[in-house]
Write a protein that holds these residues in place. Structure first.
Motif, PDB file in Angstrom:
ATOM      1  N   PHE A  15       0.860  -1.180   0.000  1.00  0.00           N
ATOM      2  CA  PHE A  15       0.000   0.000   0.000  1.00  0.00           C
ATOM      3  C   PHE A  15       0.901   1.236   0.000  1.00  0.00           C
ATOM      4  CE2 PHE A  15      -2.466  -3.291   2.172  1.00  0.00           C
ATOM      5  CZ  PHE A  15      -3.650  -3.254   1.455  1.00  0.00           C
ATOM      6  N   MET A  16       0.548   2.209  -0.824  1.00  0.00           N
ATOM      7  CA  MET A  16       1.315   3.447  -0.895  1.00  0.00           C
ATOM      8  C   MET A  16       0.356   4.621  -0.700  1.00  0.00           C
ATOM      9  SD  MET A  16       3.651   2.407  -4.217  1.00  0.00           S
ATOM     10  CE  MET A  16       4.931   3.621  -3.977  1.00  0.00           C
ATOM     11  N   VAL A  17       0.795   5.622   0.042  1.00  0.00           N
ATOM     12  CA  VAL A  17      -0.091   6.747   0.328  1.00  0.00           C
ATOM     13  C   VAL A  17       0.719   8.033   0.407  1.00  0.00           C
ATOM     14  CG1 VAL A  17       0.076   6.327   2.822  1.00  0.00           C
ATOM     15  CG2 VAL A  17      -1.855   7.629   1.935  1.00  0.00           C
ATOM     16  N   GLU A  18       0.132   9.116  -0.098  1.00  0.00           N
ATOM     17  CA  GLU A  18       0.685  10.452   0.068  1.00  0.00           C
ATOM     18  C   GLU A  18      -0.315  11.274   0.861  1.00  0.00           C
ATOM     19  OE1 GLU A  18       1.478  12.589  -3.521  1.00  0.00           O
ATOM     20  OE2 GLU A  18       2.438  14.276  -2.492  1.00  0.00           O
ATOM     21  N   PHE A  19       0.128  11.930   1.922  1.00  0.00           N
ATOM     22  CA  PHE A  19      -0.814  12.609   2.812  1.00  0.00           C
ATOM     23  C   PHE A  19      -0.102  13.698   3.604  1.00  0.00           C
ATOM     24  CE2 PHE A  19       1.274   9.401   5.275  1.00  0.00           C
ATOM     25  CZ  PHE A  19       1.375   9.914   6.556  1.00  0.00           C
ATOM     26  N   SER A  20      -0.895  14.554   4.217  1.00  0.00           N
ATOM     27  CA  SER A  20      -0.388  15.525   5.183  1.00  0.00           C
ATOM     28  C   SER A  20      -1.307  15.517   6.394  1.00  0.00           C
ATOM     29  CB  SER A  20      -0.324  16.931   4.581  1.00  0.00           C
ATOM     30  OG  SER A  20      -1.619  17.411   4.277  1.00  0.00           O
ATOM     31  N   MET A  21      -0.794  16.005   7.524  1.00  0.00           N
ATOM     32  CA  MET A  21      -1.558  16.057   8.773  1.00  0.00           C
ATOM     33  C   MET A  21      -1.407  17.438   9.396  1.00  0.00           C
ATOM     34  SD  MET A  21      -0.739  12.368  10.533  1.00  0.00           S
ATOM     35  CE  MET A  21      -1.525  10.861   9.979  1.00  0.00           C
ATOM     36  N   PRO A  22      -1.976  18.471   8.785  1.00  0.00           N
ATOM     37  CA  PRO A  22      -1.833  19.833   9.320  1.00  0.00           C
ATOM     38  C   PRO A  22      -2.479  19.967  10.695  1.00  0.00           C
ATOM     39  CG  PRO A  22      -3.474  19.754   7.565  1.00  0.00           C
ATOM     40  CD  PRO A  22      -2.801  18.434   7.559  1.00  0.00           C
ATOM     41  N   ALA A  23      -1.867  20.766  11.540  1.00  0.00           N
ATOM     42  CA  ALA A  23      -2.395  20.990  12.884  1.00  0.00           C
ATOM     43  C   ALA A  23      -3.688  21.806  12.815  1.00  0.00           C
ATOM     44  CB  ALA A  23      -1.365  21.708  13.743  1.00  0.00           C
ATOM     45  N   THR A  24      -4.673  21.393  13.604  1.00  0.00           N
ATOM     46  CA  THR A  24      -5.941  22.124  13.649  1.00  0.00           C
ATOM     47  C   THR A  24      -6.078  22.969  14.912  1.00  0.00           C
ATOM     48  OG1 THR A  24      -7.143  20.326  14.769  1.00  0.00           O
ATOM     49  CG2 THR A  24      -7.024  20.247  12.353  1.00  0.00           C
ATOM     50  N   GLY A  25      -5.250  22.686  15.921  1.00  0.00           N
ATOM     51  CA  GLY A  25      -5.314  23.440  17.166  1.00  0.00           C
ATOM     52  C   GLY A  25      -6.434  23.019  18.094  1.00  0.00           C
ATOM     53  N   LYS A  26      -7.215  22.014  17.704  1.00  0.00           N
ATOM     54  CA  LYS A  26      -8.332  21.583  18.543  1.00  0.00           C
ATOM     55  C   LYS A  26      -7.862  20.628  19.630  1.00  0.00           C
ATOM     56  CE  LYS A  26     -11.902  22.149  15.000  1.00  0.00           C
ATOM     57  NZ  LYS A  26     -13.004  21.482  14.253  1.00  0.00           N
ATOM     58  N   THR A  27      -8.639  20.573  20.710  1.00  0.00           N
ATOM     59  CA  THR A  27      -8.363  19.655  21.814  1.00  0.00           C
ATOM     60  C   THR A  27      -9.641  18.870  22.125  1.00  0.00           C
ATOM     61  OG1 THR A  27      -8.890  21.380  23.442  1.00  0.00           O
ATOM     62  CG2 THR A  27      -6.579  21.156  22.788  1.00  0.00           C
ATOM     63  N   GLY A  28      -9.573  18.047  23.148  1.00  0.00           N
ATOM     64  CA  GLY A  28     -10.737  17.244  23.498  1.00  0.00           C
ATOM     65  C   GLY A  28     -10.757  15.944  22.726  1.00  0.00           C
ATOM     66  N   PHE A  29     -11.905  15.259  22.719  1.00  0.00           N
ATOM     67  CA  PHE A  29     -12.025  13.937  22.128  1.00  0.00           C
ATOM     68  C   PHE A  29     -11.652  13.962  20.647  1.00  0.00           C
ATOM     69  CE2 PHE A  29     -14.538  10.521  20.112  1.00  0.00           C
ATOM     70  CZ  PHE A  29     -14.000   9.434  20.806  1.00  0.00           C
ATOM     71  N   ASN A  30     -10.591  13.241  20.295  1.00  0.00           N
ATOM     72  CA  ASN A  30     -10.100  13.128  18.916  1.00  0.00           C
ATOM     73  C   ASN A  30      -9.720  14.464  18.289  1.00  0.00           C
ATOM     74  OD1 ASN A  30     -10.209  10.360  18.807  1.00  0.00           O
ATOM     75  ND2 ASN A  30     -12.197  10.259  17.812  1.00  0.00           N
ATOM     76  N   GLY A  31      -9.507  15.485  19.097  1.00  0.00           N
ATOM     77  CA  GLY A  31      -9.128  16.786  18.571  1.00  0.00           C
ATOM     78  C   GLY A  31      -7.668  16.813  18.143  1.00  0.00           C
ATOM     79  N   ASP A  32      -7.399  17.196  16.906  1.00  0.00           N
ATOM     80  CA  ASP A  32      -6.038  17.303  16.364  1.00  0.00           C
ATOM     81  C   ASP A  32      -5.246  16.017  16.603  1.00  0.00           C
ATOM     82  OD1 ASP A  32      -3.945  18.424  15.036  1.00  0.00           O
ATOM     83  OD2 ASP A  32      -3.438  19.902  16.576  1.00  0.00           O
ATOM     84  N   MET A  33      -5.884  14.874  16.332  1.00  0.00           N
ATOM     85  CA  MET A  33      -5.263  13.559  16.515  1.00  0.00           C
ATOM     86  C   MET A  33      -5.492  12.699  15.271  1.00  0.00           C
ATOM     87  SD  MET A  33      -6.464  12.842  20.462  1.00  0.00           S
ATOM     88  CE  MET A  33      -5.885  11.141  20.432  1.00  0.00           C
ATOM     89  N   PRO A  34      -4.933  13.098  14.128  1.00  0.00           N
ATOM     90  CA  PRO A  34      -5.159  12.328  12.903  1.00  0.00           C
ATOM     91  C   PRO A  34      -4.467  10.975  12.950  1.00  0.00           C
ATOM     92  CG  PRO A  34      -3.495  13.996  12.532  1.00  0.00           C
ATOM     93  CD  PRO A  34      -4.037  14.252  13.895  1.00  0.00           C
TER      94      PRO A  34
END
Length: 269
Positions: free
Chosen positions: A128-147
């Motif tokens: 499997f090959m993938v190209e991606f980014s995970m930019p910061a969203t600044g959110k907190t709490g349940f699943n916040g900024d946790m890609p």
């Protein structure tokens, strides 16, 4: 293949040894010049998709997310995902080129129908090959900024994912989960990799989270030596319709510790 909170999945591809070529011998890939053929492909930039279908969890009671008509023991029922991944769709839709928001889950599966005992991305050797980014969203709490991006045995979402009765799912009995790039707390710049099965695997090693630019990565399964390798690729690597044996070998043998992580898939005697 299941991906969750994947932020900007620019391209995804799956490859397998070409049917006309022998499988790789024990310990590595054949150097005989054989190639691996692409089985499925998605490119968000060009708006093209072949061999994939995009799902999420809106197939339960009256389309409410995370519900199942059979009750909570069956967890979250699958549905076709809308083009933004936020709701259900009546028919297959291609995921649009946009940021997938926090706490939004998109499942990527093969669009091929089952044929006998073979379905999905079967086989002991696969890539499997993938190209991606995970930019910061600044959110907190349940699943916040946790890609995160992970692979999950298809039996789990097809039977019971996030259910209240563990015996309804094979997650704990051997199906397992392979976390490829997972941010474990809000805003963390590190991506962890963990294998949830027998034997389990994980360490203090990590990949740098791609917050500002995309990265390309490969996940190579080699049944011949019972291993799985996560490898960060060079920016110039293409997701071509065929990959030569030399490319597969380069992925399998790259020992640059900051760019790769290797997991054993069978317990020794």
């Amino acid at each position: 293949m299941s991906t969750t909170s994947v932020e900007e999945p620019d391209a995804i591809a799956s490859a397998a040894p070409s049917p006309v070529n022998p499988l790789p011998p024990a310990g590595g890939i054949s150097d005989s010049g054989s190639s691996w053929s692409r089985q499925a492909y998605y490119n968000a930039d060009t708006g093209s998709s072949d061999g994939f279908t995009f799902l999420n969890h809106f197939g339960g009671s009256q389309g409410k997310p995370g519900t199942a008509d059979g009750g909570p023991a069956f967890g979250a029922s699958l549905s076709y995902a809308s083009s933004d991944g936020k709701s259900a769709a009546a028919s297959p839709q291609m995921l649009h080129n946009q940021l997938i928001e926090d706490d939004v889950e998109v499942i990527v599966m093969s669009d091929r129908k089952c044929s006998g005992d073979s379905y999905g991305f079967a086989g002991d050797h696969k890539l499997f090959m993938v190209e991606f980014s995970m930019p910061a969203t600044g959110k907190t709490g349940f699943n916040g900024d946790m890609p995160g991006i992970w692979l999950l045995n298809a039996q789990i979402p097809l039977t019971s994912q996030y259910g209240t009765n563990p015996s309804c799912s094979c997650w704990t009995s051997g199906c397992g989960e392979f976390d490829l790039f997972e941010v474990l707390d809000s805003g963390n710049p590190r991506c962890k990799s963990t294998l949830h099965m027998a034997p389990a695997g994980g360490s203090s090693d990590y990949f740098k989270r791609p917050e500002n630019d995309t990265i390309k990565a490969a996940v190579l399964f080699l049944g011949s030596n019972e291993s799985a390798r996560i490898q960060v690729l060079d920016d110039g690597q293409d997701f071509d319709e065929a990959l030569a044996a030399e490319i597969i070998n380069a992925i399998a043998r790259d020992n640059h510790t900051s760019k790769s992580s290797v997991f054993r898939l069978a317990s020794g005697n």
